[in-house]
Design a protein around this motif. Structure first.
Motif, PDB file in Angstrom:
ATOM      1  N   VAL A  84       0.811  -1.211   0.000  1.00  0.00           N
ATOM      2  CA  VAL A  84       0.000   0.000   0.000  1.00  0.00           C
ATOM      3  C   VAL A  84       0.851   1.270   0.000  1.00  0.00           C
ATOM      4  N   PRO A  85       1.928   1.364   0.787  1.00  0.00           N
ATOM      5  CA  PRO A  85       2.717   2.601   0.732  1.00  0.00           C
ATOM      6  C   PRO A  85       3.296   2.885  -0.662  1.00  0.00           C
ATOM      7  N   ALA A  86       3.768   1.865  -1.351  1.00  0.00           N
ATOM      8  CA  ALA A  86       4.311   2.065  -2.702  1.00  0.00           C
ATOM      9  C   ALA A  86       3.209   2.512  -3.653  1.00  0.00           C
ATOM     10  N   ALA A  87       2.056   1.874  -3.579  1.00  0.00           N
ATOM     11  CA  ALA A  87       0.944   2.263  -4.445  1.00  0.00           C
ATOM     12  C   ALA A  87       0.450   3.662  -4.109  1.00  0.00           C
ATOM     13  N   ASN A  88       0.420   4.017  -2.850  1.00  0.00           N
ATOM     14  CA  ASN A  88       0.007   5.365  -2.448  1.00  0.00           C
ATOM     15  C   ASN A  88       0.916   6.406  -3.089  1.00  0.00           C
ATOM     16  N   ARG A  89       2.211   6.148  -3.065  1.00  0.00           N
ATOM     17  CA  ARG A  89       3.165   7.070  -3.699  1.00  0.00           C
ATOM     18  C   ARG A  89       2.951   7.114  -5.211  1.00  0.00           C
ATOM     19  N   ALA A  90       2.712   5.961  -5.836  1.00  0.00           N
ATOM     20  CA  ALA A  90       2.463   5.913  -7.278  1.00  0.00           C
ATOM     21  C   ALA A  90       1.192   6.682  -7.644  1.00  0.00           C
ATOM     22  N   PHE A  91       0.137   6.527  -6.846  1.00  0.00           N
ATOM     23  CA  PHE A  91      -1.089   7.278  -7.093  1.00  0.00           C
ATOM     24  C   PHE A  91      -0.842   8.781  -6.967  1.00  0.00           C
ATOM     25  N   ALA A  92      -0.141   9.197  -5.927  1.00  0.00           N
ATOM     26  CA  ALA A  92       0.123  10.624  -5.722  1.00  0.00           C
ATOM     27  C   ALA A  92       0.965  11.194  -6.856  1.00  0.00           C
ATOM     28  N   LEU A  93       2.007  10.491  -7.230  1.00  0.00           N
ATOM     29  CA  LEU A  93       2.872  10.939  -8.320  1.00  0.00           C
ATOM     30  C   LEU A  93       2.072  11.046  -9.621  1.00  0.00           C
ATOM     31  N   THR A  94       1.273  10.036  -9.900  1.00  0.00           N
ATOM     32  CA  THR A  94       0.494  10.019 -11.138  1.00  0.00           C
ATOM     33  C   THR A  94      -0.583  11.089 -11.120  1.00  0.00           C
ATOM     34  N   GLN A  95      -1.187  11.346  -9.977  1.00  0.00           N
ATOM     35  CA  GLN A  95      -2.187  12.412  -9.892  1.00  0.00           C
ATOM     36  C   GLN A  95      -1.570  13.750 -10.284  1.00  0.00           C
ATOM     37  N   GLY A  96      -0.353  14.017  -9.825  1.00  0.00           N
ATOM     38  CA  GLY A  96       0.330  15.249 -10.213  1.00  0.00           C
ATOM     39  C   GLY A  96       0.583  15.311 -11.709  1.00  0.00           C
ATOM     40  N   ILE A  97       0.945  14.184 -12.296  1.00  0.00           N
ATOM     41  CA  ILE A  97       1.191  14.138 -13.739  1.00  0.00           C
ATOM     42  C   ILE A  97      -0.109  14.297 -14.505  1.00  0.00           C
ATOM     43  N   LEU A  98      -1.197  13.712 -14.004  1.00  0.00           N
ATOM     44  CA  LEU A  98      -2.504  13.915 -14.644  1.00  0.00           C
ATOM     45  C   LEU A  98      -2.853  15.400 -14.669  1.00  0.00           C
ATOM     46  N   SER A  99      -2.500  16.112 -13.607  1.00  0.00           N
ATOM     47  CA  SER A  99      -2.724  17.568 -13.579  1.00  0.00           C
ATOM     48  C   SER A  99      -1.924  18.263 -14.673  1.00  0.00           C
TER      49      SER A  99
END
Length: 146
Positions: free
Chosen positions: A116-131
Motif C-alpha cells: 500500500v505505501p508504494a501504491a500510495n506514492r504511485a497514485f500521488a505521483l500520477t495524480q500530479g502528472i494527470l494535472s
C-alpha cells in the motif's frame, strides 16, 4: 499489437537502430533526444546497452503486447520505488494514449502485490502528472487522497 522483431542476426548496429525506433515510440523523441544529448563517453556504453537489449531485444518480442509490457514496467517501478523512472513512464503512457483508468488499475493491483505505501506514492505521483496533462480530478496530488 505486434511490433516487428529487430534483425537479431544483423549485429549490434541493427539492434541499436531497432531499439532506437522502439525507444522513441515508447518514451517519445523529446525524451530520447535529451538522453542522447546528455550522453558522455562514460555513459555511452550504458545507453547503447539499454537501447539494444531493453528496447530492441525485450520490447519487440512477440509474446506480450506493448500495453502489457508498459503495465509490467509501471508495476515493477512501483515495487522498487523508482519514482523518477515511474514518472517518466507514466508521462510516456499518457502521451501514447493510455487512459488514466488503466494507470489506476495498475496501481490498485500494485497495492496488493507491492504494498500500500508504494501504491500510495504511485497514485500521488500520477495524480500530479494527470494535472500536468490537464486530466486532473479533485484529488490532492500531494497525498493521492480525495
Amino acid at each position: 499489437m505486434h511490433h516487428p522483431d529487430p534483425d537479431r542476426s544483423g549485429g549490434d548496429a541493427a539492434r541499436h537502430a531497432a531499439g532506437m525506433t522502439v525507444r522513441r515510440s515508447v518514451l517519445g523523441s523529446a525524451h530520447v533526444d535529451r538522453a542522447e544529448a546528455n550522453t558522455t563517453p562514460f555513459t555511452e556504453p550504458f545507453q547503447d546497452l539499454i537501447t539494444r537489449y531493453a528496447w530492441a531485444e525485450i520490447w519487440t518480442r512477440p509474446g506480450l503486447d506493448r500495453q502489457t509490457r508498459r503495465c509490467m514496467v509501471l508495476t515493477a517501478l512501483t515495487a522498487l520505488g523508482h519514482w523518477e523512472e515511474l514518472a517518466m513512464h507514466v508521462r510516456a503512457a499518457l502521451r501514447d494514449g493510455t487512459p488514466p483508468e488503466v494507470l489506476q488499475e495498475v496501481f490498485l493491483q500494485a497495492a496488493i502485490y507491492c504494498g500500500v505505501p508504494a501504491a500510495n506514492r504511485a497514485f500521488a505521483l500520477t495524480q500530479g502528472i494527470l494535472s500536468e496533462f490537464g486530466l486532473a480530478t479533485t484529488s490532492d496530488p500531494d497525498t493521492g487522497e480525495g
